[in-house]
Structures are given as C-alpha cells and as structure tokens.
Design a protein around this motif. Structure first.
Motif, short mmCIF file in Angstrom:
data_model
loop_
_atom_site.label_atom_id
_atom_site.label_comp_id
_atom_site.label_asym_id
_atom_site.label_seq_id
_atom_site.Cartn_x
_atom_site.Cartn_y
_atom_site.Cartn_z
N GLN A 11 11.19 16.19 -6.15
CA GLN A 11 9.72 16.17 -6.11
C GLN A 11 9.15 15.75 -7.46
O GLN A 11 8.20 14.96 -7.52
CB GLN A 11 9.17 17.55 -5.73
CG GLN A 11 9.30 17.87 -4.26
CD GLN A 11 8.76 19.25 -3.91
OE1 GLN A 11 8.51 20.08 -4.77
NE2 GLN A 11 8.58 19.49 -2.62
N LEU A 12 9.73 16.26 -8.54
CA LEU A 12 9.26 15.90 -9.87
C LEU A 12 9.48 14.41 -10.12
O LEU A 12 8.58 13.70 -10.59
CB LEU A 12 9.95 16.73 -10.95
CG LEU A 12 9.61 16.36 -12.39
CD1 LEU A 12 8.11 16.47 -12.66
CD2 LEU A 12 10.40 17.22 -13.37
N LEU A 13 10.67 13.91 -9.79
CA LEU A 13 10.95 12.49 -9.98
C LEU A 13 9.97 11.62 -9.20
O LEU A 13 9.45 10.64 -9.72
CB LEU A 13 12.39 12.17 -9.59
CG LEU A 13 13.48 12.71 -10.51
CD1 LEU A 13 14.86 12.48 -9.90
CD2 LEU A 13 13.40 12.09 -11.90
N GLU A 14 9.71 12.00 -7.95
CA GLU A 14 8.76 11.24 -7.15
C GLU A 14 7.36 11.29 -7.75
O GLU A 14 6.65 10.28 -7.75
CB GLU A 14 8.76 11.73 -5.70
CG GLU A 14 10.02 11.33 -4.95
CD GLU A 14 10.07 11.85 -3.53
OE1 GLU A 14 9.54 12.95 -3.26
OE2 GLU A 14 10.64 11.15 -2.68
N SER A 15 6.97 12.44 -8.27
CA SER A 15 5.64 12.56 -8.89
C SER A 15 5.53 11.71 -10.15
O SER A 15 4.43 11.34 -10.56
CB SER A 15 5.31 14.03 -9.19
OG SER A 15 6.02 14.48 -10.33
N LEU A 16 6.67 11.39 -10.75
CA LEU A 16 6.70 10.53 -11.94
C LEU A 16 6.82 9.06 -11.58
O LEU A 16 6.97 8.21 -12.44
CB LEU A 16 7.86 10.95 -12.85
CG LEU A 16 7.74 12.33 -13.50
CD1 LEU A 16 9.04 12.73 -14.17
CD2 LEU A 16 6.58 12.37 -14.49
N GLY A 17 6.75 8.76 -10.27
CA GLY A 17 6.76 7.38 -9.82
C GLY A 17 8.11 6.81 -9.45
O GLY A 17 8.24 5.61 -9.20
N VAL A 18 9.14 7.65 -9.40
CA VAL A 18 10.47 7.18 -9.03
C VAL A 18 10.56 7.09 -7.50
O VAL A 18 10.18 8.01 -6.80
CB VAL A 18 11.57 8.14 -9.56
CG1 VAL A 18 12.95 7.70 -9.08
CG2 VAL A 18 11.52 8.21 -11.07
N THR A 19 11.05 5.96 -7.03
CA THR A 19 11.26 5.77 -5.60
C THR A 19 12.67 6.27 -5.27
O THR A 19 13.64 5.79 -5.85
CB THR A 19 11.14 4.28 -5.22
OG1 THR A 19 9.84 3.83 -5.58
CG2 THR A 19 11.37 4.07 -3.74
N ILE A 20 12.75 7.23 -4.36
CA ILE A 20 14.04 7.75 -3.93
C ILE A 20 14.47 6.94 -2.71
O ILE A 20 13.77 6.88 -1.72
CB ILE A 20 13.97 9.25 -3.57
CG1 ILE A 20 13.33 10.07 -4.70
CG2 ILE A 20 15.35 9.77 -3.19
CD1 ILE A 20 14.10 10.11 -5.99
N ILE A 21 15.64 6.31 -2.82
CA ILE A 21 16.18 5.51 -1.73
C ILE A 21 17.38 6.26 -1.17
O ILE A 21 18.36 6.50 -1.88
CB ILE A 21 16.60 4.11 -2.23
CG1 ILE A 21 15.39 3.40 -2.82
CG2 ILE A 21 17.24 3.31 -1.10
CD1 ILE A 21 15.74 2.14 -3.57
N TYR A 22 17.27 6.66 0.08
CA TYR A 22 18.36 7.39 0.72
C TYR A 22 19.28 6.43 1.44
O TYR A 22 18.84 5.56 2.17
CB TYR A 22 17.81 8.43 1.70
CG TYR A 22 17.09 9.56 1.00
CD1 TYR A 22 17.81 10.55 0.35
CD2 TYR A 22 15.70 9.61 0.97
CE1 TYR A 22 17.16 11.59 -0.31
CE2 TYR A 22 15.04 10.65 0.31
CZ TYR A 22 15.78 11.63 -0.32
OH TYR A 22 15.14 12.64 -0.97
N GLU A 31 12.97 3.68 -12.22
CA GLU A 31 12.02 3.35 -11.18
C GLU A 31 12.54 3.69 -9.79
O GLU A 31 11.76 4.01 -8.90
CB GLU A 31 11.65 1.87 -11.23
CG GLU A 31 10.93 1.50 -12.52
CD GLU A 31 10.65 0.02 -12.62
OE1 GLU A 31 10.92 -0.72 -11.64
OE2 GLU A 31 10.16 -0.40 -13.67
N GLU A 32 13.86 3.58 -9.61
CA GLU A 32 14.49 3.86 -8.32
C GLU A 32 15.74 4.69 -8.51
O GLU A 32 16.43 4.55 -9.52
CB GLU A 32 14.88 2.56 -7.61
CG GLU A 32 13.75 1.69 -7.20
CD GLU A 32 14.23 0.43 -6.48
OE1 GLU A 32 13.39 -0.20 -5.84
OE2 GLU A 32 15.43 0.09 -6.56
N LEU A 33 16.01 5.52 -7.52
CA LEU A 33 17.21 6.34 -7.53
C LEU A 33 17.80 6.33 -6.13
O LEU A 33 17.11 6.69 -5.17
CB LEU A 33 16.88 7.76 -7.98
CG LEU A 33 18.03 8.75 -8.07
CD1 LEU A 33 19.03 8.30 -9.15
CD2 LEU A 33 17.53 10.14 -8.38
N GLU A 34 19.04 5.88 -6.01
CA GLU A 34 19.72 5.88 -4.72
C GLU A 34 20.53 7.15 -4.58
O GLU A 34 21.29 7.51 -5.48
CB GLU A 34 20.65 4.67 -4.58
CG GLU A 34 19.93 3.38 -4.33
CD GLU A 34 20.87 2.24 -3.98
OE1 GLU A 34 22.08 2.49 -3.80
OE2 GLU A 34 20.38 1.11 -3.90
#
Length: 82
Positions: free
Chosen positions: A53-64, A31-34
C-alpha cells in the motif's frame, strides 16, 4: 500504520532490502515492481499489505505475474542458452 511507523517496524526487523525499495520509491527511482501474487513481497501478510500500500501510494505500479509465467520465461531463457 503510517509510513514512519512502517519504516520503524522494518528497521526493527532488519528488513533493509524492503527499506531500500521504499526509499527508491520515495526518490522516484522505483516505478514498477513485479511480484508473484501468490508469494507477495514479505512472508508476514499484514506487513506485506502495508508495504505494498505504501509503495502504491508513492506511485509504484505493482505488476502481478503468476508463478507459471515466471517458470515459462525461465524455461524459454534456458532453451535459448542451449
């Protein structure tokens, strides 16, 4: 690049860890990736952008996070262990 094309490129480059991340995202297990923004996920910037972009399109929230934040957290953890 389509998801199928991207997966084929990753398979060709033997990037199994990234393939597993994408598969986890597809099943809802991720669900989230830091990420440290300055480093990204992959050295290849174009491929990095496509994967994120693919991960985000699959609903993963990218946390920088900044690299400095990571270093501070590691320093805090080391202090607690002493």
């Amino acid at each position: 690049m389509t998801a199928e094309e991207l997966m084929a490129v990753l398979e060709k480059k033997k990037m199994t860890d990234i393939i597993e991340l994408i598969e986890d995202a597809q099943t809802g297990d991720l669900e989230e990736l830091e990420l440290v923004e300055s480093l990204g996920l992959l050295m290849d910037q174009e491929l990095n952008r496509e994967v994120l972009q693919l991960l985000e399109s699959l609903g993963v929230t990218i946390i920088y996070v900044s690299g400095e934040d990571d270093e501070e957290e590691e320093d805090d953890e080391e202090d607690e262990q002493v």
